[in-house]
Design a protein around this motif. Structure first.
Motif, PDB file in Angstrom:
ATOM      1  N   GLU A 473      30.638  -8.029  -9.680  1.00 11.31           N
ATOM      2  CA  GLU A 473      29.347  -7.335  -9.601  1.00 11.31           C
ATOM      3  C   GLU A 473      29.404  -6.249  -8.525  1.00 11.31           C
ATOM      4  OE1 GLU A 473      24.957  -8.248  -7.814  1.00 11.31           O
ATOM      5  OE2 GLU A 473      25.969  -9.903  -8.838  1.00 11.31           O
ATOM      6  N   TYR A 474      29.968  -6.570  -7.361  1.00 13.74           N
ATOM      7  CA  TYR A 474      30.085  -5.581  -6.285  1.00 13.74           C
ATOM      8  C   TYR A 474      31.042  -4.454  -6.672  1.00 13.74           C
ATOM      9  CZ  TYR A 474      27.249  -7.959  -2.828  1.00 13.74           C
ATOM     10  OH  TYR A 474      26.178  -8.510  -2.151  1.00 13.74           O
ATOM     11  N   GLU A 475      32.087  -4.795  -7.418  1.00 15.86           N
ATOM     12  CA  GLU A 475      33.024  -3.776  -7.880  1.00 15.86           C
ATOM     13  C   GLU A 475      32.314  -2.782  -8.806  1.00 15.86           C
ATOM     14  OE1 GLU A 475      37.070  -3.672 -10.591  1.00 15.86           O
ATOM     15  OE2 GLU A 475      36.765  -5.416  -9.273  1.00 15.86           O
ATOM     16  N   MET A 476      31.464  -3.305  -9.692  1.00 11.32           N
ATOM     17  CA  MET A 476      30.712  -2.420 -10.597  1.00 11.32           C
ATOM     18  C   MET A 476      29.713  -1.568  -9.825  1.00 11.32           C
ATOM     19  SD  MET A 476      30.024  -4.557 -14.120  1.00 11.32           S
ATOM     20  CE  MET A 476      29.402  -6.061 -13.371  1.00 11.32           C
ATOM     21  N   LYS A 477      29.053  -2.155  -8.827  1.00 15.42           N
ATOM     22  CA  LYS A 477      28.093  -1.389  -8.024  1.00 15.42           C
ATOM     23  C   LYS A 477      28.801  -0.272  -7.252  1.00 15.42           C
ATOM     24  CE  LYS A 477      24.541  -4.940  -7.388  1.00 15.42           C
ATOM     25  NZ  LYS A 477      23.933  -5.918  -6.450  1.00 15.42           N
ATOM     26  N   LYS A 478      29.993  -0.580  -6.769  1.00 16.49           N
ATOM     27  CA  LYS A 478      30.786   0.427  -6.049  1.00 16.49           C
ATOM     28  C   LYS A 478      31.145   1.581  -6.983  1.00 16.49           C
ATOM     29  CE  LYS A 478      35.049   0.834  -3.328  1.00 16.49           C
ATOM     30  NZ  LYS A 478      36.251   0.099  -2.841  1.00 16.49           N
ATOM     31  N   TRP A 479      31.544   1.256  -8.225  1.00 13.14           N
ATOM     32  CA  TRP A 479      31.878   2.284  -9.218  1.00 13.14           C
ATOM     33  C   TRP A 479      30.641   3.123  -9.523  1.00 13.14           C
ATOM     34  CZ3 TRP A 479      30.391   4.093 -13.915  1.00 13.14           C
ATOM     35  CH2 TRP A 479      31.314   4.854 -14.641  1.00 13.14           C
ATOM     36  N   ARG A 481      28.031   3.732  -7.625  1.00 14.66           N
ATOM     37  CA  ARG A 481      27.698   4.639  -6.511  1.00 14.66           C
ATOM     38  C   ARG A 481      28.600   5.868  -6.530  1.00 14.66           C
ATOM     39  NH1 ARG A 481      27.089  -0.306  -3.688  1.00 14.66           N
ATOM     40  NH2 ARG A 481      29.220  -0.127  -2.876  1.00 14.66           N
ATOM     41  N   LYS A 482      29.842   5.657  -6.879  1.00 16.70           N
ATOM     42  CA  LYS A 482      30.817   6.751  -6.874  1.00 16.70           C
ATOM     43  C   LYS A 482      30.610   7.698  -8.055  1.00 16.70           C
ATOM     44  CE  LYS A 482      35.820   7.587  -7.069  1.00 16.70           C
ATOM     45  NZ  LYS A 482      37.156   6.945  -7.176  1.00 16.70           N
ATOM     46  N   ASN A 483      30.297   7.132  -9.227  1.00 19.13           N
ATOM     47  CA  ASN A 483      30.215   7.928 -10.448  1.00 19.13           C
ATOM     48  C   ASN A 483      28.787   8.292 -10.843  1.00 19.13           C
ATOM     49  OD1 ASN A 483      33.151   7.945 -11.745  1.00 19.13           O
ATOM     50  ND2 ASN A 483      32.803   5.949 -10.792  1.00 19.13           N
ATOM     51  N   LYS A 484      27.828   7.876 -10.019  1.00 12.51           N
ATOM     52  CA  LYS A 484      26.411   8.219 -10.195  1.00 12.51           C
ATOM     53  C   LYS A 484      25.774   7.568 -11.426  1.00 12.51           C
ATOM     54  CE  LYS A 484      26.530  10.718  -6.493  1.00 12.51           C
ATOM     55  NZ  LYS A 484      25.970  10.129  -5.265  1.00 12.51           N
ATOM     56  N   THR A 485      26.289   7.850 -12.607  1.00 16.99           N
ATOM     57  CA  THR A 485      25.663   7.264 -13.805  1.00 16.99           C
ATOM     58  C   THR A 485      26.717   6.900 -14.829  1.00 16.99           C
ATOM     59  OG1 THR A 485      24.103   7.606 -15.603  1.00 16.99           O
ATOM     60  CG2 THR A 485      25.300   9.544 -14.847  1.00 16.99           C
ATOM     61  N   ILE A 486      26.464   5.820 -15.541  1.00 12.95           N
ATOM     62  CA  ILE A 486      27.379   5.418 -16.612  1.00 12.95           C
ATOM     63  C   ILE A 486      26.882   5.930 -17.955  1.00 12.95           C
ATOM     64  CG2 ILE A 486      26.301   3.206 -17.289  1.00 12.95           C
ATOM     65  CD1 ILE A 486      29.184   2.018 -17.171  1.00 12.95           C
ATOM     66  N   ALA A 487      25.621   6.353 -17.994  1.00 13.47           N
ATOM     67  CA  ALA A 487      24.998   6.746 -19.264  1.00 13.47           C
ATOM     68  C   ALA A 487      25.737   7.893 -19.950  1.00 13.47           C
ATOM     69  CB  ALA A 487      23.544   7.120 -19.036  1.00 13.47           C
ATOM     70  N   LYS A 488      26.270   8.865 -19.148  1.00 12.82           N
ATOM     71  CA  LYS A 488      26.939  10.025 -19.738  1.00 12.82           C
ATOM     72  C   LYS A 488      28.456   9.951 -19.582  1.00 12.82           C
ATOM     73  CE  LYS A 488      22.958  13.018 -18.842  1.00 12.82           C
ATOM     74  NZ  LYS A 488      22.464  14.218 -18.133  1.00 12.82           N
ATOM     75  N   GLY A 505      30.499 -12.653 -19.015  1.00 13.51           N
ATOM     76  CA  GLY A 505      29.170 -13.198 -19.248  1.00 13.51           C
ATOM     77  C   GLY A 505      28.010 -12.377 -18.719  1.00 13.51           C
ATOM     78  N   PHE A 506      28.253 -11.180 -18.202  1.00 12.58           N
ATOM     79  CA  PHE A 506      27.156 -10.357 -17.689  1.00 12.58           C
ATOM     80  C   PHE A 506      26.262  -9.923 -18.847  1.00 12.58           C
ATOM     81  CE2 PHE A 506      29.947 -10.072 -14.063  1.00 12.58           C
ATOM     82  CZ  PHE A 506      29.084  -9.946 -12.980  1.00 12.58           C
ATOM     83  N   SER A 507      24.970 -10.070 -18.662  1.00 11.29           N
ATOM     84  CA  SER A 507      23.996  -9.664 -19.685  1.00 11.29           C
ATOM     85  C   SER A 507      23.698  -8.177 -19.562  1.00 11.29           C
ATOM     86  CB  SER A 507      22.708 -10.467 -19.519  1.00 11.29           C
ATOM     87  OG  SER A 507      22.097 -10.150 -18.277  1.00 11.29           O
ATOM     88  N   ASP A 508      23.087  -7.625 -20.605  1.00  7.30           N
ATOM     89  CA  ASP A 508      22.667  -6.218 -20.554  1.00  7.30           C
ATOM     90  C   ASP A 508      21.640  -6.001 -19.451  1.00  7.30           C
ATOM     91  OD1 ASP A 508      24.348  -5.669 -22.624  1.00  7.30           O
ATOM     92  OD2 ASP A 508      22.795  -5.307 -24.127  1.00  7.30           O
ATOM     93  N   VAL A 509      20.787  -7.010 -19.197  1.00 11.04           N
ATOM     94  CA  VAL A 509      19.799  -6.886 -18.113  1.00 11.04           C
ATOM     95  C   VAL A 509      20.504  -6.737 -16.774  1.00 11.04           C
ATOM     96  CG1 VAL A 509      17.971  -8.060 -16.829  1.00 11.04           C
ATOM     97  CG2 VAL A 509      17.968  -8.119 -19.334  1.00 11.04           C
ATOM     98  N   GLN A 510      21.527  -7.578 -16.537  1.00 10.39           N
ATOM     99  CA  GLN A 510      22.279  -7.456 -15.276  1.00 10.39           C
ATOM    100  C   GLN A 510      22.918  -6.076 -15.155  1.00 10.39           C
ATOM    101  OE1 GLN A 510      24.490 -11.156 -16.196  1.00 10.39           O
ATOM    102  NE2 GLN A 510      24.356 -11.611 -14.012  1.00 10.39           N
ATOM    103  N   LEU A 511      23.544  -5.614 -16.241  1.00  6.66           N
ATOM    104  CA  LEU A 511      24.216  -4.309 -16.191  1.00  6.66           C
ATOM    105  C   LEU A 511      23.213  -3.176 -15.998  1.00  6.66           C
ATOM    106  CD1 LEU A 511      26.915  -4.770 -18.989  1.00  6.66           C
ATOM    107  CD2 LEU A 511      27.189  -4.995 -16.514  1.00  6.66           C
ATOM    108  N   SER A 512      22.019  -3.341 -16.560  1.00  5.85           N
ATOM    109  CA  SER A 512      21.006  -2.291 -16.378  1.00  5.85           C
ATOM    110  C   SER A 512      20.598  -2.184 -14.913  1.00  5.85           C
ATOM    111  CB  SER A 512      19.789  -2.569 -17.260  1.00  5.85           C
ATOM    112  OG  SER A 512      19.003  -3.637 -16.757  1.00  5.85           O
ATOM    113  N   LYS A 513      20.543  -3.313 -14.203  1.00  2.00           N
ATOM    114  CA  LYS A 513      20.194  -3.291 -12.778  1.00  2.00           C
ATOM    115  C   LYS A 513      21.354  -2.769 -11.940  1.00  2.00           C
ATOM    116  CE  LYS A 513      16.161  -5.073 -13.601  1.00  2.00           C
ATOM    117  NZ  LYS A 513      14.958  -4.222 -13.511  1.00  2.00           N
ATOM    118  N   ILE A 514      22.563  -3.167 -12.326  1.00  2.00           N
ATOM    119  CA  ILE A 514      23.740  -2.728 -11.572  1.00  2.00           C
ATOM    120  C   ILE A 514      23.929  -1.212 -11.688  1.00  2.00           C
ATOM    121  CG2 ILE A 514      26.280  -2.829 -11.547  1.00  2.00           C
ATOM    122  CD1 ILE A 514      25.939  -5.846 -12.367  1.00  2.00           C
TER     123      ILE A 514
END
Length: 640
Positions: A473-479, A481-488, A505-514
């Protein structure tokens, strides 16, 4: 040998009302028993007092009596119906106790009724703590040092031999009712008095403490020709001292070596043969994590809450097969209804991880302290299935319907800066319904798995698995912060990041918050990257034979085992875990919904995550999806 032809009518004892420690798992077992007897041509006479159950529907038994489950009323029914046999092992502790009482009072002998499934001697050996202790010692195994007493005075005398802390286990009770742990003589006297009062035979077993040891359960089956198979191994996440109905459990066992598992299996078979139970049993062991010493805790000579879990975890219908044993069949003569090719004598094989997590409602009872012990306090439970423990535990947390969508990272975590290390350590040391979350908070505060293990006695393997979830989870949050957005972001790196998250097992809700975007955008991104769940079978044979029943769970791999057709289709959403205000009555509604839709020619898919229910029997609906009842999971199934 073939089924018995000297039996025509068989009376089945239900479990009565839902209480903590005895819930809709016995509607599941009773319904299976009725169906098994009916398909063999026997007349099943059902006695139960719970109107919310499937089993008390008139069509399931030859005759149904909605009457009090007690000796007086059951004797009247026996006198009227004159059954040939009585099956007491499908109605939980209530059914088993009643079968024993009817035998002790000579009522069964008076009317010529045979006790089947478990005879009186086997019930007495398993339920009477002294007889059980003698049986275990006879096969060369150990039980905790103990003494049986029927008064407070005798209990005080016993403390000369058994040192504090002392476990107090009332005889013949349900869900550990009246059970407790005493740490000194003052509280010991009061707790023994209460235990004696709870026990229907006014006896308690005083037992040396094995608090903090690992708890391990076996589900075994034995027929009258002494053939025995292992159905499932279950390892409790929480150590001894927490009732198994309250503990998080994993199946198959995760931290035992093949050699250790074989030793415990052999021990379980020896005990089962000595007790003399024919049918399904649950045996609980305590294992010293430091030196591997094993002590036998108890054996349930009947189907239990763990039997329901083991049945749903493996696809092996324990209650159905146990009923077949009771009428004379042997393991090799009963067909595995999942494969329709193999006999029941083939031990189930699994290639996934099942996790069970209990649901509590302490917030509704302000005067009840949130402390878990030997007396069960859970009001329901969920089961989840994944390819790994990490995937499975995350799915379980979002199945509980407590507003969480995984092991944290879902926007619901407290500000841990406001939590002191002392508060976290206290919550880790004393078993409570929130301890799993405090493991997360401890990890976030920098505590090592070894420190958490020292306080909680939870095996470090489990804690390291949870740490890997937090670390990723922290690794994804770090990414993010560095890449600003995953949407594009259309890079392979982004796709790999999300694919691994879904595998863990991460849900879409978790990923949306991350990643700080809306949940539906995560879904769109997954679809763009072709990261969609596939569905695998629970088939009892790890894919060796084709499954005839469509019993499915989701995971993130390549091969999809879910057959698709063009017929009319309907999805029914189950009730999820039992809770105060919503219980077995909604499972009744779901099952009848299936029956009605199938009559109209629909292919019916059931989505539910409660292992105790009839709706999660693989032969109730056309397809069973054992999945969380969330928007993400339901939409993914609808896409199929």
């Amino acid at each position: 040998m073939p089924k018995r032809k000297d039996l025509k009518k068989i009376i089945i004892i239900g479990s009565g009302p839902i209480v903590i420690g005895q819930a809709c798992e016995f509607d599941y077992s009773g319904t299976q028993a009725c169906k098994a007897l009916k398909e063999e041509g026997y007349k099943a006479i059902l006695v139960n007092s719970n109107p919310a159950t499937i089993m008390t529907d008139p069509e399931f038994a030859y005759r149904t009596y909605i009457e009090p489950v007690n000796p007086e009323f059951v004797e009247k029914i026996i006198a009227k119906e004159r059954p040939d046999a009585l099956l007491p092992t499908m109605g939980g502790q209530s059914g088993l106790n009643l079968g024993a009482i009817l035998s002790e009072r000579g009522i069964l002998k008076k009317y010529g009724v045979e006790l089947i499934g478990a005879d009186y001697t086997a019930i007495a050996k398993a339920e009477d703590r002294l007889l059980f202790k003698e049986a275990v010692k006879k096969v060369g195994l150990e039980v905790p040092e103990s003494e049986y007493v029927d008064s407070v005075e005798k209990a005080i005398k016993a403390t000369e031999k058994i040192k504090f802390p002392i476990i107090i286990r009332p005889a013949f009770t349900l869900g550990g009712a009246g059970g407790s742990v005493a740490y000194n003589i003052e509280e010991f006297k009061d707790k023994v008095f209460l235990g004696l009062k709870e026990s229907p035979v006014n006896k308690v077993l005083l037992e040396e403490s094995v608090l903090g040891w690992k708890e391990y359960e076996l589900e075994l089956m034995r027929d009258h020709k002494d053939n025995v198979i292992l159905i499932c191994t279950i390892e409790n996440f929480d150590p001894m001292g927490v009732h198994t109905g309250d503990s998080i459990c994993a199946a198959p066992a995760q931290t035992f070596t093949a050699h250790e598992s074989q030793l415990l299996k052999d021990a379980g078979i020896d005990i089962m043969r000595e007790i003399g139970v024919n049918g399904g049993v649950n045996i609980q062991f305590a294992v010293d994590p430091k030196i591997g010493k094993v002590k036998v805790i108890e054996l349930n000579p009947r189907v239990s809450r763990s039997s329901a879990l083991a049945s749903k975890a493996t696809g092996f219908p324990i209650a159905r097969v146990a009923t077949k044993f009771a009428i004379g069949y042997t393991l090799d003569e009963v067909l595995n209804t999942m494969t329709k090719k193999t006999p029941a004598s083939s031990e189930p094989a699994v290639d996934y991880v099942v996790t069970k997590v209990a649901r509590f409602t302490f917030e509704k009872f302000k005067d009840t302290k949130d402390v878990l012990g030997t007396q069960m306090k859970a009001i329901g439970e969920v089961m989840s299935i994944g390819r790994t423990f990490k995937e499975s535990i995350q799915k379980a947390m979002r199945s509980l319907e407590i507003g969480r969508f995984g092991f944290g990272g879902d926007g619901k975590d407290p500000d841990i800066s406001k939590l002191s290390i002392e508060e976290i350590k206290n919550k880790l040391q004393e078993p409570n319904s929130q301890r799993l979350w405090y493991i997360r908070y401890g990890l976030e505060k920098g505590m090592s798995p070894e420190e958490i293990n020292d306080l909680s006695k939870i095996d470090t393997w489990f804690i390291y698995q949870l740490k890997e979830i937090v670390d990723y989870e922290y690794e994804m949050k770090k990414w993010a912060r560095k890449n600003k957005t995953i949407a594009k972001n259309k890079t392979k790196e982004a796709a790999t990041l999300i694919k691994r998250a879904k595998e863990e097992g991460f849900s879409d809700v978790q990923l949306s918050k991350i990643f700080n975007i809306q949940e539906n955008r995560i879904r769109d991104i997954r679809k763009k990257f072709k990261i969609n769940p596939v569905y695998k079978h629970l088939d009892t044979c790890a894919g060796e034979y084709e499954a005839s029943a469509q019993y499915l769970y989701s995971t993130y791999e390549e091969e999809n085992e879910n057959p698709v057709s063009n017929v009319k289709k309907t999805i029914i959403l189950g009730g999820g875990p039992n809770r105060i205000g919503q219980g077995i009555e909604f499972d009744y509604c779901c099952v009848h919904g299936v029956f009605a839709l199938r009559e109209e020619g629909h292919q019916v898919s059931m989505i539910n995550c409660n292992p105790e229910t009839v709706s999660t029997d693989y032969d109730t609906s056309d397809k069973l999806y054992f999945e969380p009842l969330t928007l993400e999971d339901v939409l993914s199934i609808a896409d199929e």
